[in-house]
Enzyme design. Structure first.
Site, PDB file in Angstrom:
ATOM      1  N   ASN A 134       0.843  -1.261  -0.108  1.00  0.00           N
ATOM      2  CA  ASN A 134       0.117   0.054   0.010  1.00  0.00           C
ATOM      3  C   ASN A 134       0.928   1.255  -0.030  1.00  0.00           C
ATOM      4  OD1 ASN A 134       0.596  -0.473   2.618  1.00  0.00           O
ATOM      5  ND2 ASN A 134      -1.247   0.233   3.518  1.00  0.00           N
ATOM      6  N   GLY A 209       1.719  -5.871   7.456  1.00  0.00           N
ATOM      7  CA  GLY A 209       0.550  -6.328   6.876  1.00  0.00           C
ATOM      8  C   GLY A 209      -0.937  -6.708   7.653  1.00  0.00           C
ATOM      9  N   GLU A 231       3.739  -4.547  12.247  1.00  0.00           N
ATOM     10  CA  GLU A 231       2.790  -3.637  12.049  1.00  0.00           C
ATOM     11  C   GLU A 231       1.442  -3.933  11.115  1.00  0.00           C
ATOM     12  OE1 GLU A 231       3.334  -0.452  13.091  1.00  0.00           O
ATOM     13  OE2 GLU A 231       5.259  -0.529  13.338  1.00  0.00           O
ATOM     14  N   LEU A 232       0.417  -4.311  11.939  1.00  0.00           N
ATOM     15  CA  LEU A 232      -0.578  -4.811  11.061  1.00  0.00           C
ATOM     16  C   LEU A 232      -1.932  -3.845  10.934  1.00  0.00           C
ATOM     17  CD1 LEU A 232      -0.453  -8.136  13.408  1.00  0.00           C
ATOM     18  CD2 LEU A 232       0.752  -7.427  11.305  1.00  0.00           C
ATOM     19  N   CYS A 265      -3.372   1.975   6.646  1.00  0.00           N
ATOM     20  CA  CYS A 265      -3.341   1.364   8.072  1.00  0.00           C
ATOM     21  C   CYS A 265      -4.068   2.305   8.907  1.00  0.00           C
ATOM     22  CB  CYS A 265      -2.329   0.759   8.495  1.00  0.00           C
ATOM     23  SG  CYS A 265      -0.633   1.512   8.465  1.00  0.00           S
ATOM     24  N   GLU A 362     -11.644  -4.384   9.286  1.00  0.00           N
ATOM     25  CA  GLU A 362     -10.885  -3.231   8.679  1.00  0.00           C
ATOM     26  C   GLU A 362     -11.468  -3.325   7.332  1.00  0.00           C
ATOM     27  OE1 GLU A 362      -6.784  -4.103   7.860  1.00  0.00           O
ATOM     28  OE2 GLU A 362      -6.322  -1.723   7.861  1.00  0.00           O
TER      29      GLU A 362
END
Ligand code: NAP
Length: 458
Positions: A134, A209, A231-232, A265, A362
């Protein structure tokens, strides 16, 4: 997933790549490990010169690499260019500051019976970075710049739909002067990650991800007792209270929701508005979302491009369909734009309730959920009613309310009266199912360091 550039604006396969063979992957791991053993002793001044050279190259090539990013994942050309320049500034930040951020931290020797005692920050070794599409440059650089400056070397497994950006990064660092093996791209599928991660020469991993990917990498790393940073995903709340500057809040709400075509995110995803200003906010927000120009991301007038993948658009459609079937109201947008490419319009949905999938999932596309709340207690309750805890945003002129949001929002960041974004000077990361560990700032560069205790007696 095939390793290929598929243009999201047209659906056309632009370029395909063969995955690296097991033999090629072995060569790259070996090269990384061998290089690390000498690179770890290079000076900060030397690394800094290479990093500044990388920043200069990136600045001079921003237009070219921006076009590659737009072709691979559909972000607007202007935002791709801005991303490239942001990367260059993060590289300069760590080129300038790494030595100071990793300076030895002395303890009072008399209290520990030593002549000298301190904590030293030493590099861990080869770090595997599993990265998403992204922000295809930024996600990588915010790991690579501090990691390389700390004396680590990197192996990048990028998302399968951004191979050209991944190869560009390897080339960039090489041309900037970093010795061969310092930063390499592995063209591998996600199922090949385990073999690399279990290799004894790989010391640690970072993954940005989705939650399933994070869970898998963390489980393998746990089995190998290797350090990870995750880092989700996120489903950031955007809370608007009666004292807020409504015009500014609406303006930022729109940008925060549709930035990167709705695939960030830390995008604001759930808009939680006090009843006293709900109707006015909703009306202005819907007007502004409806007025956005959706189209070819290469076109300078376009504000919202396509979603990056066909599956990504289907996921968004399914969440909207579920909410509508369960009684939610679509205030604008709500159905795909026909024609080539994976376009989905800016959408606002009201009357979301807890049993709808959208309440907890999400939504990775330009779809905003609107919630009406009676007071600050309910606002915080709704804001925290998610398994995610990445960023959060609150709008209020009342200092007491500001303090309450800072104290009680369950998130890795709270931004008050401004848009949630990442800065090299500030730590970035989440809590709950949004992950753990921090990137950027002093915290980010220390993640992949051995914090070695040094005690020297008489
Ligand atoms: P993704 O499907 O999880 O993919 C991310 C990376 O992980 C890709 O390189 C992917 O490779 C790889 N991968 C997928 N499954 C894996 C597995 N089981 N084992 C090892 N590697 C695996 O996520 P995405 O769709 O690209 O990105 C969107 C997600 O990233 C969203 O949830 C978003 O919120 C999150 N995100 C978080 C942050 C943050 O800082 N917290 C920033 C940006 C994005 P393949 O492409 O080959 O499948």
């Amino acid at each position: 997933m095939a390793i290929a550039t598929v243009n999201p604006a047209t659906g056309a396969v632009e370029r395909s790549f063969d995955a690296h063979t097991p033999g090629q992957v072995e060569e790259k791991i070996a090269a990384a490990y061998t290089r690390w053993r000498s690179y770890r002793t290079s000076t900060f001044a030397q690394r800094s010169a290479w990093m500044v050279a990388a920043a200069e190259l990136l600045e001079s090539e921003a237009d070219t690499v921006a076009a590659v990013m737009t072709t691979e994942m559909g972000k607007t050309l202007a935002s791709a260019r801005a991303e490239a320049l942001k990367c260059a500034s993060a590289m300069r930040f760590y080129a300038d500051r790494a030595e100071g951020l990793l300076r030895d931290e002395p303890a009072d020797p008399s209290t520990v019976g030593a002549v000298r005692a301190y904590a030293a920050y030493q590099p861990l070794g080869v770090v595997l970075a599993v990265m998403p599409w992204n922000f295809p440059l930024w996600q990588v650089v915010r790991f690579a710049a501090p990691a390389l400056m700390a004396g680590n070397v990197g192996l990048l497994k990028h998302a399968s739909n951004v191979p050209q950006t991944a190869l560009y990064l390897e080339d960039l660092y090489r041309r900037a002067g970093f010795p061969d093996g310092c930063f390499q791209t592995l063209l591998i599928s996600s199922s090949d990650v385990e073999r690399v991660l279990r290799d004894d020469r790989v010391a640690a991993a970072t993954l940005t991800g989705s939650e399933p990917a994070g869970r898998s990498v963390a489980a393998i790393a746990g089995d190998e007792v290797k350090h990870t940073v995750l880092e989700l995903g996120g489903s950031d709340p955007f809370v608007v209270m009666p004292s807020a500057d409504l015009a500014r809040a609406v303006e930022v709400a729109v940008t925060a929701r549709v930035q990167n075509n709705g695939q960030s995110c830390i995008a604001a995803k759930r808009f939680i508005v006090h009843a006293d200003v709900y109707d006015e906010f909703a009306q202005r927000f819907v007007e502004a979302m409806s007025a956005l120009t959706v189209g070819d991301p290469m076109d300078a007038d376009t504000q919202v491009g396509p979603l990056a993948t066909e599956q990504g658009r289907k996921d968004v459609e399914d969440l909207v369909a579920d909410a509508v079937a369960e009684g939610a109201r679509v205030l604008c947008g709500g159905s795909r734009i026909d024609g080539a490419g994976w376009f989905y319009p800016p959408t606002v949905i009201a009357d979301i309730s807890a049993h709808m999938e959208m309440y907890t999932a999400e939504v990775f596309g330009p779809v905003a959920s609107l919630f009406r709340v009676a007071d600050i207690d309910e606002a915080i309750e709704v804001a925290n009613a998610t398994s995610f805890g990445l960023g959060s945003n609150a709008w209020t002129a009342d200092p007491g309310e500001q303090a309450r949001f800072v104290a009680d929002l369950e998130a890795g960041a709270v931004f008050v009266n401004g848009m949630t974004t990442s800065h090299p000077e500030l730590p970035f990361g989440g809590i709950k199912r949004s992950g753990y560990g921090r990137e950027l700032s002093a915290h980010g560069i220390r993640e992949f360091c051995n914090i070695k205790t040094v005690w020297v007696g008489e």
